[in-house]
Design a protein around this motif. Sequence first.
Motif, PDB file in Angstrom:
ATOM      1  N   UNK A 325      36.723  46.211  53.741  1.00 59.72           N
ATOM      2  CA  UNK A 325      36.652  45.251  52.627  1.00 59.72           C
ATOM      3  C   UNK A 325      37.073  43.851  53.069  1.00 59.72           C
ATOM      4  N   UNK A 326      36.316  42.859  52.610  1.00 61.54           N
ATOM      5  CA  UNK A 326      36.629  41.475  52.957  1.00 61.54           C
ATOM      6  C   UNK A 326      37.627  40.846  52.010  1.00 61.54           C
ATOM      7  N   UNK A 327      37.803  41.440  50.825  1.00 56.01           N
ATOM      8  CA  UNK A 327      38.757  40.916  49.845  1.00 56.01           C
ATOM      9  C   UNK A 327      39.611  42.070  49.345  1.00 56.01           C
ATOM     10  N   UNK A 328      40.898  41.841  49.296  1.00 51.85           N
ATOM     11  CA  UNK A 328      41.809  42.890  48.816  1.00 51.85           C
ATOM     12  C   UNK A 328      42.795  42.249  47.847  1.00 51.85           C
ATOM     13  N   UNK A 329      42.867  42.793  46.651  1.00 49.78           N
ATOM     14  CA  UNK A 329      43.805  42.296  45.636  1.00 49.78           C
ATOM     15  C   UNK A 329      44.887  43.359  45.460  1.00 49.78           C
ATOM     16  N   UNK A 330      46.111  42.968  45.757  1.00 49.77           N
ATOM     17  CA  UNK A 330      47.226  43.910  45.704  1.00 49.77           C
ATOM     18  C   UNK A 330      48.100  43.595  44.488  1.00 49.77           C
ATOM     19  N   UNK A 331      48.257  44.571  43.604  1.00 46.28           N
ATOM     20  CA  UNK A 331      49.129  44.420  42.441  1.00 46.28           C
ATOM     21  C   UNK A 331      50.420  45.150  42.779  1.00 46.28           C
ATOM     22  N   UNK A 332      51.511  44.427  42.749  1.00 49.04           N
ATOM     23  CA  UNK A 332      52.762  45.009  43.240  1.00 49.04           C
ATOM     24  C   UNK A 332      53.856  44.920  42.179  1.00 49.04           C
ATOM     25  N   UNK A 333      54.629  46.005  42.039  1.00 43.49           N
ATOM     26  CA  UNK A 333      55.736  45.971  41.081  1.00 43.49           C
ATOM     27  C   UNK A 333      57.084  45.975  41.795  1.00 43.49           C
ATOM     28  N   UNK A 369      53.682  41.228  40.681  1.00 43.24           N
ATOM     29  CA  UNK A 369      52.964  40.134  41.337  1.00 43.24           C
ATOM     30  C   UNK A 369      51.555  40.591  41.707  1.00 43.24           C
ATOM     31  N   UNK A 370      50.642  39.638  41.712  1.00 46.18           N
ATOM     32  CA  UNK A 370      49.266  39.920  42.134  1.00 46.18           C
ATOM     33  C   UNK A 370      48.992  39.051  43.359  1.00 46.18           C
TER      34      UNK A 370
END
Length: 375
Positions: A325-333, A369-370
């Motif tokens: 994947x060229x784009x990765x969105x990480x949602x972190x708590x 956080x995103x």
Amino acid sequence: MPDGRVAMLDGAVPGDTVLAEVIDRGRFLEGRVIEVVTGSPDRVDAPCPELARGCGGCDWQMIAPATQPDLRAAIVIDALRRLGRVDDAAERVTVGPPLPPSGYRTTIRAAVLDGRAGYRRAESHEVIEPSSCLVAHPLAEELLVDGRFGEAREVRIRVGVASGDRQIVVDADSTVGVVVPDDVEVLTRGDARAGGGAIVRETVAGVEFAISAESFFQCRPDGAEVLVDLVRRGVGDAATDGVLLDAYGGVGLFAATVADARRVVLVESSRSAVADAAVNIGGEPTLIRSTLERLRPMPADVVVADPAREGLGRRAVEKLAATGAGRLVLVSCDPAALGRDTRLLIDAGYTLDRVTTVDLFGHTSHTEAVAVFDR
Ligand SMILES: C[S@@+](CC[C@H](N)C(=O)[O-])C[C@H]1O[C@@H](n2cnc3c(N)ncnc32)[C@H](O)[C@@H]1O
């Protein structure tokens, strides 16, 4: 500290002068405030009377609500610098749109003592029965305060703001002695595990979600809406007709709202969440019930990953990076997990573009956080 080390003090506000009891942990110091000598301008009187009674629920009540978002951002910047080794972290982190700090929680897990729900006293097993709760949504607060829960030792309360649905799960074999208003669906832990169509409905970004008692859902729908918006922006115009992998996809919050024309693959370890996702996501998604760590190699163009508190870790980062994947969105708590995962992702070939903090958990130190990564 004067020697450059960080001191983490329970009950302190940046700018306070305090007398504290500390333990030297080597790289940092840890402890608690005994006395505030001079209060910071950001120190306020705790708004919730339950704190004075010993409730250990909300640890940041003594910090002005207007200051809390900046402090959460500072914690994320610190974690990205120390654990992610991102030198320009301060330039990459911004604070997300404001969310009300009170009356927001739609999911609550509480201890039960002699039939009444309560929160644990800080650092103790003692249970405080609240007569109010600053952070509970009113639909949930009523059950927390006035409900009676029979022989249970724990109760999980979940409500849907859009639907008005209310559900409780008691940690007991029977519901004898449970007294709640007639509209509330009452389940034992066994009922919840068996499923059987016991759901709460919630609406986020115009999509109605069915959420089974055993499935995870974000702690507030207005916060989920902010997360969806940030994830949508993070995904942006990457591979608009490609494959979107929703890793740790839960009941499909992101797959159902941000995929647009992309083909959806959702990976999730919980049986009930996968079953809910099948109802919630339109089109013909591919739903894989698996842990990320055991995922078979598969290509994807865009990844959204929203792991539990421990973060991705090395094996999941390897799996996600191997999708190409060229784009990765990480949602972190968890800021520390975000810092560690950022380093792993950078080492796997990604660059950190930007991070937005989201104040999902007002009056507490919990920080969401995103983060958006590119390769
Ligand atoms: C923080 S929740 C996010 C769910 C969803 N993205 C949402 O926003 O509602 C994390 C989800 O990951 C699942 N999970 C936990 N560990 C996992 C693992 N190792 N592999 C895959 N899923 C996992 C949990 O069951 C939970 O549904």
